[in-house]
Scaffold this active site. Sequence first.
Site, PDB file in Angstrom:
ATOM      1  N   HIS A  76      -3.424  -5.670   1.154  1.00  0.00           N
ATOM      2  CA  HIS A  76      -2.704  -5.921   2.404  1.00  0.00           C
ATOM      3  C   HIS A  76      -2.700  -7.412   2.764  1.00  0.00           C
ATOM      4  CE1 HIS A  76      -2.291  -1.716   3.970  1.00  0.00           C
ATOM      5  NE2 HIS A  76      -3.237  -1.513   3.067  1.00  0.00           N
ATOM      6  N   GLU A  87      -0.845  -8.777   4.935  1.00  0.00           N
ATOM      7  CA  GLU A  87      -0.588  -8.916   6.382  1.00  0.00           C
ATOM      8  C   GLU A  87      -1.871  -8.919   7.189  1.00  0.00           C
ATOM      9  OE1 GLU A  87      -0.703  -4.399   5.972  1.00  0.00           O
ATOM     10  OE2 GLU A  87      -0.394  -6.183   4.725  1.00  0.00           O
ATOM     11  N   CYS A 102       0.832  -1.200   0.000  1.00  0.00           N
ATOM     12  CA  CYS A 102       0.000   0.000   0.000  1.00  0.00           C
ATOM     13  C   CYS A 102       0.873   1.259   0.000  1.00  0.00           C
ATOM     14  CB  CYS A 102      -0.976  -0.031   1.173  1.00  0.00           C
ATOM     15  SG  CYS A 102      -2.332   1.169   1.048  1.00  0.00           S
TER      16      CYS A 102
END
Length: 221
Positions: free
Chosen positions: A194, A196, A85
């Site tokens: 994302h 994560e 990002c």
Amino acid sequence: MRIGVVTFPGSLDDVDAARAVVRGGHDAVALWHGDADLRGVDAVVLPGGFSYGDYLRCGAISRFAPVMGRVVEEAGRGLPVLGICNGFQILCESHLLPGALIRNDHRKFVCRDQRVRIENNRTPWTSAYDQGAEITVVLKNGEGAYVADQPTLDRLEGEGRVVARYLEVNPNGSLHDIAGICNDRGNVVGLMPHPEHAVEDLCGPGTDGLGFFTSLVAALA
């Protein structure tokens, strides 16, 4: 393996990225934007957020942080670097990746679970996935539309450097539905979604994002 996670002023997802690194089987090493020392890490993650408040342009100030001088230098020597990002925006501003990320075409911030397809599983960050694997990860951005001139787009497509592509819906107007790209060597990857936030069943849309972090085990070995 020791994976560095950089914190800039305004980083929001550095803790999440560090947790994902640990979930992927590595040691997370905190790196500070103002230090020109990578502390001997084996790879670096530039996390999401709003570094320096996104003033001037997303990632435009972060490129001048002392830590980025070392990241650029070591990336040129083959150090694996993942920008997520805002980290993707920083990689483009640092000229480690071509193109730019601009305001979403609908001019609104988007936050959603997003389907993407892994187009290139030959990078250190994607080797755990099958070529063409379809995964669901979190997407949250206001300036996530990837743009580049036509020769650059042709080169990315022709050289297989589109790492991930949006499926079902293009959430921000990215050209060619691009969700992520890599450099010509493949060690530097920028990704707008994302991964994560999708590494455990307790939070997020499952564990589809974990492969971005487990991939490094084989790559660095």
